[in-house]
Motif scaffolding. Structure first.
Motif, PDB file in Angstrom:
ATOM      1  N   MET A 199      15.074 -33.768 104.718  1.00  0.00           N
ATOM      2  CA  MET A 199      13.379 -33.191 105.022  1.00  0.00           C
ATOM      3  C   MET A 199      12.748 -33.850 104.166  1.00  0.00           C
ATOM      4  N   LEU A 200      13.655 -34.815 103.092  1.00  0.00           N
ATOM      5  CA  LEU A 200      13.017 -36.774 103.020  1.00  0.00           C
ATOM      6  C   LEU A 200      12.813 -37.223 103.998  1.00  0.00           C
ATOM      7  N   ARG A 201      13.294 -37.086 104.451  1.00  0.00           N
ATOM      8  CA  ARG A 201      13.299 -38.419 105.679  1.00  0.00           C
ATOM      9  C   ARG A 201      11.938 -37.598 107.346  1.00  0.00           C
ATOM     10  N   LYS A 202      12.399 -36.582 107.190  1.00  0.00           N
ATOM     11  CA  LYS A 202      11.204 -35.636 107.537  1.00  0.00           C
ATOM     12  C   LYS A 202       9.928 -35.801 107.407  1.00  0.00           C
ATOM     13  N   CYS A 203      10.426 -35.917 106.140  1.00  0.00           N
ATOM     14  CA  CYS A 203       8.731 -35.672 106.016  1.00  0.00           C
ATOM     15  C   CYS A 203       7.590 -37.730 105.118  1.00  0.00           C
ATOM     16  N   GLY A 204       8.779 -38.327 105.570  1.00  0.00           N
ATOM     17  CA  GLY A 204       8.623 -39.751 105.834  1.00  0.00           C
ATOM     18  C   GLY A 204       8.744 -40.141 105.018  1.00  0.00           C
ATOM     19  N   TYR A 205       9.715 -39.753 103.816  1.00  0.00           N
ATOM     20  CA  TYR A 205       9.725 -40.883 102.014  1.00  0.00           C
ATOM     21  C   TYR A 205      11.255 -41.984 102.386  1.00  0.00           C
ATOM     22  N   THR A 206      11.278 -42.362 101.490  1.00  0.00           N
ATOM     23  CA  THR A 206      12.860 -43.351 101.780  1.00  0.00           C
ATOM     24  C   THR A 206      12.871 -43.275 100.693  1.00  0.00           C
ATOM     25  N   TYR A 207      14.168 -43.268 100.727  1.00  0.00           N
ATOM     26  CA  TYR A 207      15.269 -43.313  99.013  1.00  0.00           C
ATOM     27  C   TYR A 207      16.477 -43.691  98.628  1.00  0.00           C
ATOM     28  N   GLN A 208      16.232 -43.545  97.698  1.00  0.00           N
ATOM     29  CA  GLN A 208      17.547 -44.497  97.294  1.00  0.00           C
ATOM     30  C   GLN A 208      18.777 -43.616  95.679  1.00  0.00           C
ATOM     31  N   GLU A 209      19.546 -43.307  96.189  1.00  0.00           N
ATOM     32  CA  GLU A 209      21.079 -42.933  95.549  1.00  0.00           C
ATOM     33  C   GLU A 209      21.309 -43.441  94.393  1.00  0.00           C
ATOM     34  N   VAL A 210      21.444 -42.717  93.324  1.00  0.00           N
ATOM     35  CA  VAL A 210      22.726 -43.551  92.307  1.00  0.00           C
ATOM     36  C   VAL A 210      23.025 -43.248  91.499  1.00  0.00           C
ATOM     37  N   MET A 211      24.544 -43.095  90.932  1.00  0.00           N
ATOM     38  CA  MET A 211      25.525 -42.401  90.217  1.00  0.00           C
ATOM     39  C   MET A 211      25.246 -43.644  89.288  1.00  0.00           C
ATOM     40  N   LEU A 212      24.735 -42.970  87.952  1.00  0.00           N
ATOM     41  CA  LEU A 212      24.621 -43.147  86.402  1.00  0.00           C
ATOM     42  C   LEU A 212      25.365 -42.975  85.413  1.00  0.00           C
ATOM     43  N   SER A 213      25.582 -43.500  84.086  1.00  0.00           N
ATOM     44  CA  SER A 213      26.153 -42.838  83.084  1.00  0.00           C
ATOM     45  C   SER A 213      25.523 -43.322  82.204  1.00  0.00           C
ATOM     46  N   PRO A 214      24.902 -43.228  81.438  1.00  0.00           N
ATOM     47  CA  PRO A 214      24.536 -44.134  80.235  1.00  0.00           C
ATOM     48  C   PRO A 214      25.672 -45.510  79.357  1.00  0.00           C
ATOM     49  N   THR A 215      26.252 -44.986  79.431  1.00  0.00           N
ATOM     50  CA  THR A 215      27.743 -46.317  79.786  1.00  0.00           C
ATOM     51  C   THR A 215      26.892 -47.279  80.093  1.00  0.00           C
ATOM     52  N   SER A 216      26.433 -47.259  81.075  1.00  0.00           N
ATOM     53  CA  SER A 216      25.796 -48.940  82.157  1.00  0.00           C
ATOM     54  C   SER A 216      25.334 -49.044  81.880  1.00  0.00           C
ATOM     55  N   ILE A 217      24.014 -48.671  80.032  1.00  0.00           N
ATOM     56  CA  ILE A 217      22.855 -48.842  79.985  1.00  0.00           C
ATOM     57  C   ILE A 217      23.510 -49.553  78.318  1.00  0.00           C
ATOM     58  N   GLY A 218      24.419 -49.255  78.073  1.00  0.00           N
ATOM     59  CA  GLY A 218      25.081 -50.311  77.383  1.00  0.00           C
ATOM     60  C   GLY A 218      25.676 -48.893  75.635  1.00  0.00           C
ATOM     61  N   ILE A 219      24.862 -47.301  76.058  1.00  0.00           N
ATOM     62  CA  ILE A 219      24.830 -46.374  75.730  1.00  0.00           C
ATOM     63  C   ILE A 219      26.117 -45.390  75.391  1.00  0.00           C
ATOM     64  N   PRO A 220      26.935 -44.958  73.879  1.00  0.00           N
ATOM     65  CA  PRO A 220      28.342 -45.119  74.184  1.00  0.00           C
ATOM     66  C   PRO A 220      28.715 -43.725  74.593  1.00  0.00           C
ATOM     67  N   LEU A 222      18.748 -38.966  92.321  1.00  0.00           N
ATOM     68  CA  LEU A 222      17.754 -39.669  93.805  1.00  0.00           C
ATOM     69  C   LEU A 222      16.471 -40.218  93.134  1.00  0.00           C
ATOM     70  N   MET A 223      15.881 -40.615  93.912  1.00  0.00           N
ATOM     71  CA  MET A 223      14.726 -41.556  93.552  1.00  0.00           C
ATOM     72  C   MET A 223      13.793 -41.444  95.409  1.00  0.00           C
ATOM     73  N   ALA A 224      12.362 -40.699  95.734  1.00  0.00           N
ATOM     74  CA  ALA A 224      12.299 -41.184  96.713  1.00  0.00           C
ATOM     75  C   ALA A 224      10.799 -41.079  96.449  1.00  0.00           C
TER      76      ALA A 224
END
Ligand code: SAH
Length: 257
Positions: A136-157, A165-167
């Motif tokens: 649907m995002l593609r059809k509507c003309g969005y570009t998007y980025q998907e990530v898997m993130l955990s608070p640990t990746s920004i230093g939070i235990p 997903l950011m579109a």
């Protein structure tokens, strides 16, 4: 940048709202929507100024959404249908219904939101719901980025791996180019009335006979006698030929053959 008008879906206790506030970016939540009365009480306690709708998302009409004039959606759809330990019922799970409703609604909105951020659990990335979403995002003309993130990746235990997903609407979609393509790509999903609305939104019009003649390579000196009606002009132009194409062939015939 214009101030953000944010639609916060599945708002819960307002995690997305706090995240937005935390960025310092100017914007406000135009509606937060959730059916959990306890979570809503907490939300209202912390954001008394924000309009909070205690309603099911699938019960909200397109018209109501259009009236909010939002340009950003922040959402965390229910994650139970996608959790690793769950049954993985995905789009067959009734809890996914509201998300599918949003996907269906998106191309019908009078103005597509510029930004969308979705949060969900690990497992969502393999789901059909995600597949439908990105299509649907593609059809509507969005570009998007998907990530898997955990608070640990920004230093939070705290290990809490999540899918995000950011579109973003592509610049071309915003400034007219892809909008036409988007409408035509989605046209078959619309009812007659919606089709008309969408097409009217594009402000398309027919070429005038003069413009048709221009495209067909007729010179400026070409003109129609006044008594020839518009309908007749279109018809006879339709029977004619492209002057430039034929002159190219003539040159070829005369000089090169
Ligand atoms: N990000 C939120 C949590 C989202 S959890 C926070 O920061 O708290 C998913 C939320 O979706 C739950 O609060 C649930 O009540 C709500 N929800 C589930 N189905 C819904 C529906 N059909 N309409 C509206 N809200 C719904």
């Amino acid at each position: 940048m214009e101030s953000l008008r944010v639609l916060e879906l599945y708002s819960g206790i307002g995690g997305m709202h706090y995240a937005l506030k935390n960025t310092g970016i100017s914007g406000h939540v135009v509606a937060a929507i959730d059916i959990n009365t306890t979570a809503n009480e907490v939300y209202r306690h912390n954001f008394p100024e924000t309009p909070l709708w205690n309603r099911t998302i699938e019960g909200i009409s397109l018209d109501e959404f259009n009236k909010l004039h939002f340009n950003m959606i922040l959402m965390s759809p229910p994650c139970q249908p996608f959790t690793r330990v769950g049954l993985h019922r995905d789009i067959a799970d009734p809890r996914t219904k509201s998300f599918l409703y949003i996907l269906n609604l998106l191309p019908r909105l009078r103005h597509l939101p510029r930004f969308i951020l979705l949060e969900n659990v690990k497992g969502f990335e393999k789901s059909s719901a995600r597949q439908y979403f990105v299509e649907m995002l593609r059809k509507c003309g969005y570009t998007y980025q998907e990530v898997m993130l955990s608070p640990t990746s920004i230093g939070i235990p705290n290990s809490r791996l999540r899918y995000f997903l950011m579109a973003k609407i592509s610049r071309d979609t915003m400034f007219s180019k892809i909008k036409i393509e988007t409408v035509f790509k989605n046209l078959d999903q619309f009812s007659q009335e919606e089709k008309l609305q969408q097409l009217q939104g594009l402000k398309l019009r027919y070429f005038t006979p003069r413009e048709v003649a221009n495209i067909m390579g007729f010179p400026e000196s070409f003109s129609f006698p006044e008594e020839i009606s518009i309908k007749q002009r279109y018809k006879i132009l339709g029977n004619s030929l492209n002057v430039l194409v034929v002159s190219t062939l003539l040159r070829q015939l005369i000089f090169n053959c």
